[in-house]
Design a protein around this motif. Structure first.
Motif, PDB file in Angstrom:
ATOM      1  N   UNK A 293      16.620 -46.726  -8.691  1.00 32.35           N
ATOM      2  CA  UNK A 293      15.886 -45.467  -9.010  1.00 32.35           C
ATOM      3  C   UNK A 293      15.301 -44.412  -7.986  1.00 32.35           C
ATOM      4  N   UNK A 294      15.475 -43.099  -8.397  1.00 31.85           N
ATOM      5  CA  UNK A 294      14.994 -42.093  -7.587  1.00 31.85           C
ATOM      6  C   UNK A 294      13.514 -42.355  -7.106  1.00 31.85           C
ATOM      7  N   UNK A 295      13.183 -42.122  -5.812  1.00 31.81           N
ATOM      8  CA  UNK A 295      11.883 -42.247  -5.475  1.00 31.81           C
ATOM      9  C   UNK A 295      11.123 -40.847  -5.938  1.00 31.81           C
ATOM     10  N   UNK A 296       9.918 -41.285  -6.276  1.00 33.60           N
ATOM     11  CA  UNK A 296       9.180 -39.969  -6.757  1.00 33.60           C
ATOM     12  C   UNK A 296       7.926 -39.717  -5.699  1.00 33.60           C
ATOM     13  N   UNK A 297       7.098 -38.766  -6.056  1.00 36.27           N
ATOM     14  CA  UNK A 297       5.871 -38.662  -5.207  1.00 36.27           C
ATOM     15  C   UNK A 297       4.811 -39.543  -5.484  1.00 36.27           C
ATOM     16  N   UNK A 298       3.999 -39.968  -4.638  1.00 37.08           N
ATOM     17  CA  UNK A 298       2.787 -41.001  -4.713  1.00 37.08           C
ATOM     18  C   UNK A 298       3.252 -42.266  -3.841  1.00 37.08           C
ATOM     19  N   UNK A 299       2.454 -43.241  -4.430  1.00 32.81           N
ATOM     20  CA  UNK A 299       2.513 -44.459  -3.599  1.00 32.81           C
ATOM     21  C   UNK A 299       4.112 -44.969  -4.101  1.00 32.81           C
ATOM     22  N   UNK A 300       4.632 -45.701  -3.105  1.00 32.60           N
ATOM     23  CA  UNK A 300       6.000 -46.423  -3.287  1.00 32.60           C
ATOM     24  C   UNK A 300       5.560 -47.866  -3.494  1.00 32.60           C
ATOM     25  N   UNK A 301       5.825 -47.938  -4.948  1.00 30.52           N
ATOM     26  CA  UNK A 301       5.639 -49.255  -5.718  1.00 30.52           C
ATOM     27  C   UNK A 301       7.029 -49.715  -6.078  1.00 30.52           C
ATOM     28  N   UNK A 302       6.956 -51.208  -5.990  1.00 27.19           N
ATOM     29  CA  UNK A 302       8.269 -51.741  -6.733  1.00 27.19           C
ATOM     30  C   UNK A 302       8.413 -51.440  -7.925  1.00 27.19           C
ATOM     31  N   UNK A 303       9.632 -51.848  -8.469  1.00 28.04           N
ATOM     32  CA  UNK A 303      10.098 -51.514  -9.830  1.00 28.04           C
ATOM     33  C   UNK A 303       9.428 -52.455 -10.695  1.00 28.04           C
ATOM     34  N   UNK A 304       9.007 -53.622 -10.226  1.00 29.04           N
ATOM     35  CA  UNK A 304       8.452 -54.661 -11.191  1.00 29.04           C
ATOM     36  C   UNK A 304       6.836 -54.267 -11.419  1.00 29.04           C
ATOM     37  N   UNK A 305       6.602 -53.535 -10.429  1.00 31.50           N
ATOM     38  CA  UNK A 305       5.278 -52.972 -10.881  1.00 31.50           C
ATOM     39  C   UNK A 305       5.154 -51.532 -11.549  1.00 31.50           C
ATOM     40  N   UNK A 306       5.989 -50.753 -11.076  1.00 36.09           N
ATOM     41  CA  UNK A 306       6.157 -49.355 -11.678  1.00 36.09           C
ATOM     42  C   UNK A 306       6.552 -49.178 -12.982  1.00 36.09           C
ATOM     43  N   UNK A 307       7.607 -50.343 -13.598  1.00 38.92           N
ATOM     44  CA  UNK A 307       8.228 -50.369 -14.646  1.00 38.92           C
ATOM     45  C   UNK A 307       7.513 -51.482 -15.403  1.00 38.92           C
TER      46      UNK A 307
END
Length: 646
Positions: A60-74
């Protein structure tokens, strides 16, 4: 001139690098050494020359803010697709194939897929979860890879374990998510008709009972009027019976099921035991029966026996004409009115009043406007007045008054609601600041400058003297924060003291504090703006009241005003200095104070409007929508088209 390629003069490729591990490319398989790391990276995880490493999961493209892994962000987010697959039927004469609808869920946190088929009543096939949640490989020859988020789209076929699913549509969250990833979605597809399902619907349409029961749809009434209760205040005169007395009752009518519940209001020291309910919640008949009916005697339908002899058997038929049905009328909301009577199992109950919700209900449904209460009981005797002793001088006035209201004195209660509304909140201080001087003949005291602060949260006042060099007077706090009494009041009296309020302070007013008179000369911009914004609380800042005073000027003075304005503005610019305007208003003798003249000048003064930067406004709006994760762009575009049709 280029630097020589020597150590220390060239940029090393390993500067700043921390990982130098080497991937394992060889392993033993069944005792034989084999090359197993063709796709493994080189030293430090960097790809080798000409090597393309394929990611195992969706990228996934990286957004602004903290760099969270996908299993936390989604976490707990899934894409939902509507799909169907065609199943061949070989053992039936009515159908050759079957269209089975299902939903495909793609979980963003770990690229797992789940296929669920909704259950149909009496379908005869096993439905529910067709494919449990796990990662599904692509069809051969790419079966060493798995499905990712970019493999999904609308109006396309997907092969999941040799079964072809046709994706027809998706939900709004899925559309917005794929659009943000840059996927161009296809047009939604139509689901073909299932021939056997149409055949089943035709059969179910012909299955109608010969004698249908009368269905009473009470679900709509329950959903519309659940938790909505009409409250009536009633009176029951029981003085005719022995040891009887008037009773006060509260009648609750439940609109959800037309039931009535009655409570009795038992006054203190009445000698009666408190019972939970005077009448339990039930339907109340209008005409109370002489004898209670047995269970099963009142039914919705009647059954008739067509054969009188027991030897010939029994034959029962439903009575469609309802010849033997027992009809009984119950009280409805239309039967309950203020001033009316209700028969509660032989007791004559008079409705005397109702609450506001009940009044609004009858206004909107029946158009009733007369809700005059009925007086059925003797009004209570007036309570004797409790005279308040005069203030004794100890403590505050409220503290001394609380010691006279009970055996155990309580601290005086403050207006907490006013404190919450008028307390400092951010840049809004809710403090009115005035510039004042002493009204005295002493030349030293005349030059002293004071700042009077009035706190709107508790009507307290504080004074600060501005320090001046070589004045001979020490500046600083002149009056601590407290409420200030108005002058001319007796100290020892029963009536409460009068204190200065916010309406007593304005530019030009005189304030007496501890026997010293002060005159308010000016106020800061926040104070003037606050008083103008709350003109209903401050009459001297109300522009309407000021203009009404000016309209009362006679015609002779109005001509003089026009002549003065023309002389003050010879170039006809439309503006005059404030000092000329103040001298004109104060010389009219129409009762204008210094503060009213200042408010009138501020109202008609020239205000320079800042230039509007459209690009900056657009950037702020886009940044706000991005931070709020706004996704309803079609609705926003529709609003723009409505307001800008050209």
């Amino acid at each position: 001139m280029a630097l020589p390629f020597l150590p220390g003069n060239s940029l090393h490729v390993h500067i700043g690098k921390e990982r130098f591990h080497k991937s394992q490319h060889f392993n033993l398989s069944s005792g034989l050494p084999m090359l197993v790391g063709l796709e493994k990276p080189g030293i430090g995880g960097e790809p080798l020359v000409g090597q393309k490493i394929r990611s195992k999961y969706s990228v996934y493209p990286k957004g602004e803010g903290s760099d969270l892994p996908s299993w936390i962000a989604f976490d707990k987010q899934a894409l939902c697709f509507e799909a169907y697959f065609r199943e061949t039927v070989t053992i039936s004469e009515l159908e050759t194939h079957r269209i089975r609808k299902c939903k495909i869920y793609f979980y963003l946190e770990d690229d797992t897929i789940q296929v669920v088929e909704p259950k149909w009543k009496n379908s005869g096939i096993s439905q529910g979860t067709l494919i449990h949640r796990h990662r599904i490989p692509l069809p051969p020859p790419n079966d060493d890879q798995f499905y990712k988020v970019l493999h999904f789209n609308i109006n396309q076929d997907m092969v999941l374990y040799s079964r072809t699913f046709t994706v027809t549509n998706c939900d709004s969250f899925t559309k917005n998510f794929l659009t943000k990833l840059g996927v161009r979605l296809n047009e939604p597809a139509m689901i073909p008709d299932d021939p056997y399902s149409k055949h089943r619907q035709q059969l179910e349409g012909t299955m109608k009972p010969l004698r249908p029961y009368e269905r009473r749809d009470t679900l709509k009434q329950f959903l519309d009027y659940d938790h909505k209760i009409l409250r009536f205040y009633c009176f029951w005169d029981d003085t005719e019976n022995m040891f009887g007395d008037p009773r006060e009752l509260i009648l609750h009518y439940y609109l959800a099921d037309d039931t009535i519940e009655i409570f009795e209001v038992i006054p203190p020291n009445s000698g009666r035991e408190h019972v939970p309910k005077f009448l339990c919640r039930s339907k109340v008949p209008k005409r109370s029966p002489v004898q209670m009916k047995l269970p099963g005697e009142t039914t919705d339908r009647t059954v008739l026996n067509m054969v009188a002899s027991k030897n010939q058997g029994q034959c029962f038929v439903l009575d469609s004409l309802k010849t033997g049905a027992v009809s009984e009328e119950f009280y409805r909301d239309s039967d309950l009115t203020v001033g009316g009577e209700v028969n509660i199992w032989g007791r004559r109950v008079v409705i005397t009043d109702c609450d506001e919700f009940t009044k609004e209900y009858y206004r909107s449904k029946y158009g009733i406007e007369d809700f005059t209460p009925v007086q059925c009981k003797v009004p209570p005797a007036p309570k004797p007045s409790n005279p308040v002793p005069p203030y004794n001088g100890f403590g505050s006035e409220e503290d001394s008054l609380s010691s006279c209201q009970g055996l155990f004195p309580k601290p005086p209660r403050k207006d907490f609601q006013k404190f919450m509304e008028k307390d400092r909140c951010g840049l809004n201080s809710n403090v009115l600041n005035f510039h004042a001087k002493m009204m005295t003949s002493d030349p030293v005291d005349k030059e002293r400058v004071f700042i009077i602060s009035f706190y709107l949260s508790d009507d307290s006042m504080s004074m600060f003297e501005w320090p001046q060099r070589n004045s001979g007077v020490l500046g600083g706090k002149f009056l601590a924060r407290r409420r200030v009494r108005k002058p001319g009041q007796k100290l020892f009296k029963s009536e409460p003291f009068e204190y200065f309020t916010a309406q007593d302070l304005y530019v030009g007013a005189s304030v007496c504090v501890n026997g010293i008179n002060f005159q308010l000369l000016d106020a800061d911009d926040y104070t003037l703006s606050y008083m103008e914004q709350h003109a209903e609380e401050f009459p001297r800042a109300n522009t309407g009241n000021i203009l009404s005073k000016l309209r009362s000027i006679p015609e002779g003075k109005q001509s003089e005003i026009r002549k003065f304005l023309s002389l003050s503005d010879p170039t006809n610019t439309g503006f005059i200095p404030y000092e000329s305007f103040r001298g004109l208003m104060m010389g009219l003798d129409c009762g204008l104070s210094e503060h009213e003249v200042l408010v009138l000048a501020r109202c008609f003064s020239e205000c320079e409007q800042p230039e509007v930067d459209v690009g900056f406004m657009l950037a702020v709006a886009q940044d706000f929508l991005r931070k709020k994760h706004f996704e309803d762009f079609p609705h926003l575009a529709g609003i723009f088209m409505y307001h800008d049709r050209q």
